[in-house]
Write an enzyme that holds these catalytic residues in place. Structure first.
Site, PDB file in Angstrom:
ATOM      1  N   THR A  36       0.841  -1.201   0.000  1.00  0.00           N
ATOM      2  CA  THR A  36       0.000   0.000   0.000  1.00  0.00           C
ATOM      3  C   THR A  36       0.876   1.250   0.000  1.00  0.00           C
ATOM      4  O   THR A  36       0.628   2.199  -0.758  1.00  0.00           O
ATOM      5  CB  THR A  36      -0.949   0.005   1.220  1.00  0.00           C
ATOM      6  OG1 THR A  36      -1.453  -1.313   1.424  1.00  0.00           O
ATOM      7  CG2 THR A  36      -2.101   0.952   0.997  1.00  0.00           C
ATOM      8  N   ALA A  91      -0.663  -0.654   7.132  1.00  0.00           N
ATOM      9  CA  ALA A  91      -0.788  -1.368   8.410  1.00  0.00           C
ATOM     10  C   ALA A  91      -1.331  -2.758   8.139  1.00  0.00           C
ATOM     11  O   ALA A  91      -1.955  -3.009   7.108  1.00  0.00           O
ATOM     12  CB  ALA A  91      -1.722  -0.614   9.358  1.00  0.00           C
ATOM     13  N   GLY A 104       4.264  -6.595   9.214  1.00  0.00           N
ATOM     14  CA  GLY A 104       4.106  -7.727   8.303  1.00  0.00           C
ATOM     15  C   GLY A 104       5.206  -7.773   7.256  1.00  0.00           C
ATOM     16  O   GLY A 104       5.610  -8.842   6.804  1.00  0.00           O
ATOM     17  N   GLU A 111       9.777   1.895  10.961  1.00  0.00           N
ATOM     18  CA  GLU A 111       8.442   2.493  10.804  1.00  0.00           C
ATOM     19  C   GLU A 111       7.999   3.187  12.089  1.00  0.00           C
ATOM     20  O   GLU A 111       7.431   4.272  12.049  1.00  0.00           O
ATOM     21  CB  GLU A 111       7.432   1.413  10.413  1.00  0.00           C
ATOM     22  CG  GLU A 111       7.612   0.925   8.986  1.00  0.00           C
ATOM     23  CD  GLU A 111       6.750  -0.279   8.644  1.00  0.00           C
ATOM     24  OE1 GLU A 111       6.527  -0.508   7.453  1.00  0.00           O
ATOM     25  OE2 GLU A 111       6.317  -1.003   9.555  1.00  0.00           O
TER      26      GLU A 111
HETATM   27  C1  5RP Z   1       5.625  -3.379   6.896  1.00  0.00           C
HETATM   28  C2  5RP Z   1       4.275  -2.990   7.357  1.00  0.00           C
HETATM   29  C3  5RP Z   1       3.240  -2.772   6.313  1.00  0.00           C
HETATM   30  O1  5RP Z   1       2.776  -1.483   6.421  1.00  0.00           O
HETATM   31  C4  5RP Z   1       2.133  -3.736   6.514  1.00  0.00           C
HETATM   32  O2  5RP Z   1       2.657  -5.043   6.489  1.00  0.00           O
HETATM   33  C5  5RP Z   1       1.057  -3.590   5.443  1.00  0.00           C
HETATM   34  O3  5RP Z   1       1.565  -4.006   4.213  1.00  0.00           O
HETATM   35  P1  5RP Z   1       0.651  -4.045   2.918  1.00  0.00           P
HETATM   36  O4  5RP Z   1       0.310  -2.644   2.579  1.00  0.00           O
HETATM   37  O5  5RP Z   1       1.515  -4.705   1.863  1.00  0.00           O
HETATM   38  O6  5RP Z   1      -0.568  -4.873   3.244  1.00  0.00           O
HETATM   39  O7  5RP Z   1       3.997  -2.851   8.516  1.00  0.00           O
HETATM   40  O8  5RP Z   1       6.467  -3.655   7.971  1.00  0.00           O
END
Ligand code: 5RP
Length: 262
Positions: A36, A91, A104, A111
């Site tokens: 994202t 997130a 994730g 972050e």
């Molecule tokens: C990375 C993060 C990301 O913001 C989170 O995993 C969301 O990722 P995505 O937008 O691919 O769903 O915390 O450490």
């Protein structure tokens, strides 16, 4: 060929388009990590290229730094920027108080530092990230490699007295080796299933030797923008206590991101 965006990508793009409305010339902006946040970097890059927007970006991972440079967004370190006007990130989960699970993508440490060194944090997400109670997504915690198994045991023991439904944790792997963060640390994913008291859990986890940081972002996020596949967005502002709905126009941008669809 002009393929349409998938509903999920259209949702992420809509959220990113709404988020850049907070960006002003001269701002120092924290750039999040993940799929994202990658849309955000692309939309910002488009504004730098086509509208002459002048911003400095502080990436939260080497992946985002590479992407930002490819988009010709000037990249500086947090120490060079000193403080940020705004951070925009994705997130893994957010709740009604705009508390988050992040990490994730394994970038939770940078972050969290970047988000807390910002006047404002905006999260962009699709609707699948919204939960009543945090914890269905495994909570990532960053641990140093030295003695990580002892840290894992201590974490699982600490969880016994906390308001969570599960206590299993696993070392995140990258094929047959432990996944390494940008700081060279490991990630433990905690399968808690339901986190009853996220604030308490965040405090306890960070007391455990070897734990560098946890993926709970409590009272850090100011605004969550939820994108939908039909280009609608919901903007939740925790400080104003408001929720607004809008529809974003995506037709022009769809073509600009065609490379990512092929
Ligand atoms: C990375 C993060 C990301 O913001 C989170 O995993 C969301 O990722 P995505 O937008 O691919 O769903 O915390 O450490």
């Amino acid at each position: 060929m002009n393929k349409a965006l998938s509903p999920v990508d259209a949702a992420k793009l809509a959220a990113a388009q709404r988020a850049v409305e907070y960006v002003q010339d001269g701002m120092r902006i924290g750039l999040g990590t993940g799929s994202t946040a990658a849309w955000l970097v692309k939309v910002l890059g488009e504004m730098v290229r086509d509208e002459g927007l002048k911003v400095m970006g502080v990436p939260t991972s080497t992946r985002t730094a590479e992407l930002a440079r490819a988009e010709n967004i000037p990249v500086v370190t947090l120490d060079e920027a000193k403080w940020l006007d705004l951070t925009i990130d994705g997130a893994d989960e957010f709740d009604g108080e705009l508390n988050l699970i992040k990490g994730g993508g394994g970038a939770l440490l940078q972050e969290k530092i970047v988000a807390t060194a910002s006047d404002q944090m905006i999260v962009i997400a699709d609707a699948s990230k919204r939960v009543d109670t945090l914890g269905a997504f495994p909570l990532p915690i960053e641990v140093i490699p030295f003695g990580w198994q002892a840290s894992k045991t201590l974490v699982e023991e600490a969880l016994i007295s906390l308001d969570v439904m599960g206590r299993d944790s696993s070392l995140r792997m990258n094929r047959d080796k432990p996944f390494l963060t940008d700081e060279g640390n490991f990630i433990l994913d905690l399968n808690l299933r339901r986190i009853g008291n996220a604030r308490q859990l965040a405090l306890v986890l960070n007391q455990i030797p070897g734990v560098v940081e946890n993926g709970l972002f409590i009272d850090i996020c100011d605004v969550v923008i939820v994108g939908h596949g039909n280009s609608k967005v919901e903007v939740y502002d925790i400080n104003n206590g408001t929720m607004e709905e809008e529809t974003m126009g995506q037709e022009v941008n769809k073509n600009l991101f065609q490379d990512d669809l092929d």
